[in-house]
Enzyme design. Structure first.
Site, PDB file in Angstrom:
ATOM      1  CG  HIS A  86       3.808  -1.818  -4.642  1.00 32.94           C
ATOM      2  ND1 HIS A  86       2.593  -2.431  -4.857  1.00 32.94           N
ATOM      3  CD2 HIS A  86       4.742  -2.756  -4.954  1.00 32.94           C
ATOM      4  CE1 HIS A  86       2.792  -3.676  -5.281  1.00 32.94           C
ATOM      5  NE2 HIS A  86       4.086  -3.901  -5.340  1.00 32.94           N
ATOM      6  CG  ASN A 115      -7.182 -11.917   1.275  1.00 33.43           C
ATOM      7  OD1 ASN A 115      -7.220 -10.715   1.514  1.00 33.43           O
ATOM      8  ND2 ASN A 115      -7.282 -12.392   0.043  1.00 33.43           N
ATOM      9  CG  ASN A 137      -1.839  -1.213   1.224  1.00 36.13           C
ATOM     10  OD1 ASN A 137      -2.138  -1.769   0.163  1.00 36.13           O
ATOM     11  ND2 ASN A 137      -2.268  -1.638   2.395  1.00 36.13           N
ATOM     12  CB  ILE A 138       1.139   3.980  -2.300  1.00 36.11           C
ATOM     13  CG1 ILE A 138      -0.295   4.185  -2.831  1.00 36.11           C
ATOM     14  CG2 ILE A 138       1.881   2.970  -3.168  1.00 36.11           C
ATOM     15  CD1 ILE A 138      -0.348   4.841  -4.199  1.00 36.11           C
ATOM     16  CB  CYS A 148      14.667  23.111 -10.971  1.00 40.85           C
ATOM     17  SG  CYS A 148      13.809  21.531 -10.968  1.00 40.85           S
ATOM     18  CB  CYS A 198      12.281  17.703  -8.199  1.00 39.92           C
ATOM     19  SG  CYS A 198      12.613  18.672  -9.677  1.00 39.92           S
TER      20      CYS A 198
END
Ligand code: ZN
Length: 262
Positions: free
Chosen positions: A127, A226, A110-111, A163, A135
């Protein structure tokens, strides 16, 4: 293998015993741990994120490079859900196990950073994470606080303050390699643990789906929590079928019952 024909409480007691006996426990978590926090599984057809775009096309490195506006348009609903989401009982249960010394590492697909926000310390985000952006021009890294809010509220594509190049969320896109250092740590954790808990993942995404096999081949026991079957169910010591946000808190209570706090 213990099957789901046995009462859930019996299986939880059995799993609790395995955790208490183990010297090193690793958890591998996936989207099912975050869905109780209201975060859709972007790979599932019902998530609403498939209606206009195919994730493997739009959430790819090539789309980000050639059409970052499209990428950020696609990401918008997912990022909005993640910003509003709070850790749920499954995140807290795993963090409690870790704090009490019964869980050494959490490997997550999971992010959303909810394991960390739920109090867990040793988390390997294989992940990547939406918590930071980098950047593409000068590789400065930014915390997403403030930047993500501006993007969600105003659809402002994040840019580098130095930048002015576009910032890329530090999540692993399709066509991208997993972060090598974190991946190697995850592999090592699986090879050296003696119990692996798989929670909230159907193990359909490679290469993380093969981590339980690494653990098994190095002699670890395997517990799967699960809703749906996985390809390694046949090799699991215990299978707990159901909602991780209900099962994990019960399991943690059972493990910590009788633990004398110093
Ligand atoms: Zn820059």
């Amino acid at each position: 293998m213990s099957t789901t024909l046995e009462p859930l409480n019996t299986l939880i007691t059995q799993t609790s015993g395995l955790i208490r006996q183990a010297k090193c426990v690793v958890a591998l978590t996936g989207a099912g741990v975050s869905t109780p926090s209201g975060i859709p599984d972007f790979r599932s057809q019902g998530s609403g994120l498939w209606t206009k775009y195919l994730p493997m096309e739009v959430a790819s490195l090539s789309t980000f490079r050639t059409n970052p506006e499209l990428f950020y348009t696609w990401l918008h609903p997912l990022a909005s859900h993640m910003l509003l989401a709070k850790p749920n009982a499954a995140h807290h249960a795993l963090a409690d196990l870790e704090h009490e010394g019964f869980l050494q590492t959490i490997i997550t697909q999971n992010i959303d950073a909810l394991h960390r926000r739920g109090g867990a310390r040793h988390v390997l985000e294989i992940h990547g994470t939406l918590n930071t952006l980098t950047c593409v021009g000068c590789f400065r890294q930014y915390a997403s606080d403030g930047i993500i809010e501006d993007y969600i509220d105003n659809m402002t594509i994040p840019r580098c303050r130095v930048c002015n190049a576009i910032l890329k969320p530090d999540v692993i896109l399709y066509e991208e390699q997993l972060p090598m250092r974190i991946w190697l740590q995850a592999e090592e954790a699986c090879k050296t643990c003696d119990l692996m808990l798989v929670a909230g993942t159907s193990l359909e995404v490679m290469p993380s789906a093969r981590l339980p096999v690494d653990a098994l081949e190095h002699g670890a026991k395997l517990v799967i929590i699960n809703h749906t079957p996985t390809y390694v169910d046949v090799r699991a010591d215990v299978i707990l079928r159901g909602d991780v946000a209900q099962i994990l808190p019960q399991l943690t209570s059972e493990v910590l019952r009788g633990t004398i706090r110093q």
